[in-house]
Design a protein around this motif. Sequence first.
Motif, PDB file in Angstrom:
ATOM      1  N   GLY A  75       0.788  -1.236   0.000  1.00 32.89           N
ATOM      2  CA  GLY A  75       0.000   0.000   0.000  1.00 32.89           C
ATOM      3  C   GLY A  75       0.813   1.275   0.000  1.00 32.89           C
ATOM      4  O   GLY A  75       0.278   2.346   0.244  1.00 32.89           O
ATOM      5  N   PHE A  76       2.117   1.185  -0.276  1.00 33.68           N
ATOM      6  CA  PHE A  76       2.922   2.401  -0.357  1.00 33.68           C
ATOM      7  C   PHE A  76       2.698   3.101  -1.684  1.00 33.68           C
ATOM      8  O   PHE A  76       2.425   2.465  -2.696  1.00 33.68           O
ATOM      9  CB  PHE A  76       4.404   2.072  -0.195  1.00 33.68           C
ATOM     10  CG  PHE A  76       4.789   1.764   1.207  1.00 33.68           C
ATOM     11  CD1 PHE A  76       4.717   2.743   2.181  1.00 33.68           C
ATOM     12  CD2 PHE A  76       5.201   0.495   1.567  1.00 33.68           C
ATOM     13  CE1 PHE A  76       5.067   2.460   3.494  1.00 33.68           C
ATOM     14  CE2 PHE A  76       5.541   0.202   2.879  1.00 33.68           C
ATOM     15  CZ  PHE A  76       5.470   1.192   3.836  1.00 33.68           C
ATOM     16  N   SER A  77       2.842   4.416  -1.689  1.00 27.44           N
ATOM     17  CA  SER A  77       2.799   5.172  -2.932  1.00 27.44           C
ATOM     18  C   SER A  77       4.126   5.011  -3.656  1.00 27.44           C
ATOM     19  O   SER A  77       5.139   4.657  -3.052  1.00 27.44           O
ATOM     20  CB  SER A  77       2.551   6.643  -2.642  1.00 27.44           C
ATOM     21  OG  SER A  77       3.697   7.221  -2.063  1.00 27.44           O
ATOM     22  N   LEU A  78       4.127   5.308  -4.918  1.00 26.99           N
ATOM     23  CA  LEU A  78       5.370   5.211  -5.684  1.00 26.99           C
ATOM     24  C   LEU A  78       6.400   6.191  -5.152  1.00 26.99           C
ATOM     25  O   LEU A  78       7.599   5.931  -5.189  1.00 26.99           O
ATOM     26  CB  LEU A  78       5.085   5.467  -7.161  1.00 26.99           C
ATOM     27  CG  LEU A  78       4.260   4.390  -7.850  1.00 26.99           C
ATOM     28  CD1 LEU A  78       4.122   4.686  -9.326  1.00 26.99           C
ATOM     29  CD2 LEU A  78       4.866   3.012  -7.641  1.00 26.99           C
ATOM     30  N   GLU A  79       5.939   7.311  -4.662  1.00 27.19           N
ATOM     31  CA  GLU A  79       6.864   8.287  -4.093  1.00 27.19           C
ATOM     32  C   GLU A  79       7.560   7.703  -2.857  1.00 27.19           C
ATOM     33  O   GLU A  79       8.772   7.782  -2.715  1.00 27.19           O
ATOM     34  CB  GLU A  79       6.093   9.554  -3.721  1.00 27.19           C
ATOM     35  CG  GLU A  79       6.987  10.766  -3.547  1.00 27.19           C
ATOM     36  CD  GLU A  79       6.179  11.989  -3.140  1.00 27.19           C
ATOM     37  OE1 GLU A  79       4.949  12.013  -3.388  1.00 27.19           O
ATOM     38  OE2 GLU A  79       6.779  12.917  -2.561  1.00 27.19           O
ATOM     39  N   ASP A  80       6.758   7.124  -1.973  1.00 26.07           N
ATOM     40  CA  ASP A  80       7.323   6.435  -0.805  1.00 26.07           C
ATOM     41  C   ASP A  80       8.342   5.401  -1.246  1.00 26.07           C
ATOM     42  O   ASP A  80       9.450   5.322  -0.698  1.00 26.07           O
ATOM     43  CB  ASP A  80       6.217   5.717  -0.029  1.00 26.07           C
ATOM     44  CG  ASP A  80       5.400   6.678   0.804  1.00 26.07           C
ATOM     45  OD1 ASP A  80       5.872   7.802   1.040  1.00 26.07           O
ATOM     46  OD2 ASP A  80       4.296   6.305   1.204  1.00 26.07           O
ATOM     47  N   ILE A  81       7.971   4.627  -2.223  1.00 21.88           N
ATOM     48  CA  ILE A  81       8.829   3.543  -2.690  1.00 21.88           C
ATOM     49  C   ILE A  81      10.142   4.101  -3.231  1.00 21.88           C
ATOM     50  O   ILE A  81      11.204   3.524  -3.023  1.00 21.88           O
ATOM     51  CB  ILE A  81       8.093   2.703  -3.749  1.00 21.88           C
ATOM     52  CG1 ILE A  81       6.928   1.956  -3.088  1.00 21.88           C
ATOM     53  CG2 ILE A  81       9.034   1.711  -4.403  1.00 21.88           C
ATOM     54  CD1 ILE A  81       6.013   1.245  -4.051  1.00 21.88           C
ATOM     55  N   GLY A  82      10.050   5.246  -3.902  1.00 21.47           N
ATOM     56  CA  GLY A  82      11.256   5.889  -4.396  1.00 21.47           C
ATOM     57  C   GLY A  82      12.224   6.204  -3.269  1.00 21.47           C
ATOM     58  O   GLY A  82      13.417   5.879  -3.349  1.00 21.47           O
TER      59      GLY A  82
END
Lengths: 131, 131
Positions: free
Chosen positions: A60-67
């Motif tokens: 459930g992480f956003s792509l920004e978080d994942i970045g």
Amino acid sequence: MEQKLWSISELADECGVTTRTIRFYEDKGLLQPQRVGANRVYNYQDKARLILILRGKRLGFSLEDIGEFLALYHAECDPAHASQLRYLLDKVQAKVKVLRQQQEDLAQTLQELTRIETECLSHLPDSEMPT
Amino acid sequence: MEQKLWSISELADECGVTTRTIRFYEDKGLLQPQRVGANRVYNYQDKARLILILRGKRLGFSLEDIGEFLALYHAECDPAHASQLRYLLDKVQAKVKVLRQQQEDLAQTLQELTRIETECLSHLPDSEMPT
DNA sequence: GAACTGCTTAACGTTAACGTCAAATGCCTG
DNA sequence: CAGGCATTTGACGTTAACGTTAAGCAGTTC
């Protein structure tokens, strides 16, 4: 020993996503494959990154978080200046906190669901019995 | 013993969401509070439902998923016809599967994050020591 | 009775994460 | 060399989950 390489559609197939998705992740700076002419070519590290991205998504992480999360893996190898490390540490600790909450939620939900499951089964004809 | 009741903004405050969110969930059929005149009034069951919804969200479920999930709680009390139960059971089992995958993802991610965390700490001046 | 507060519905705006074309290019094959 | 397939970039479309603004009503407070 030569490295195994993938085309974009091969990688997409193996990881269960579309090529559009992979290109989108590249646009967002999450992947930077090599090029052969204009064509993208992915090595094992690229694939590992993609797998990490997908796991992040499942959580459930956003792509920004994942970045940011992916950046941690590299920053860790470069203990150059402490201020950046401090920043990263804060990020990590915040995420750990979120994930622990999620673990709790998950445990509760699973418990309730399995309770409902056995309830259901007890009301059904016992066609569920393993032979 | 009278039931405690909440206005929409009281409920929003206590649950950490906006009133817009609560009305939105009602539009989607997830909540059906009583009315006093035109005003919404929430009882304890309504609040419990909202809390369940929010937990579902933290786990990354869509509101549609959550809607079906909430239906399970009621259907369980009404073991009327088995075919419906079968359907619900399938849903539950599918969700349990997703959640177990999520548990795995979570455990792995936490492990990696805490590893990075200790790595970070070991490179920082030991200002982190508890006094 | 004017202002303020809290509530209502309705409608439009926004963001993330892609999907879905379109038009062009390179490479292989018969 | 024509046809077919994989790939490229670019642009527009879509969906979920709300945010935001507007316009109006009900109660109560100075």
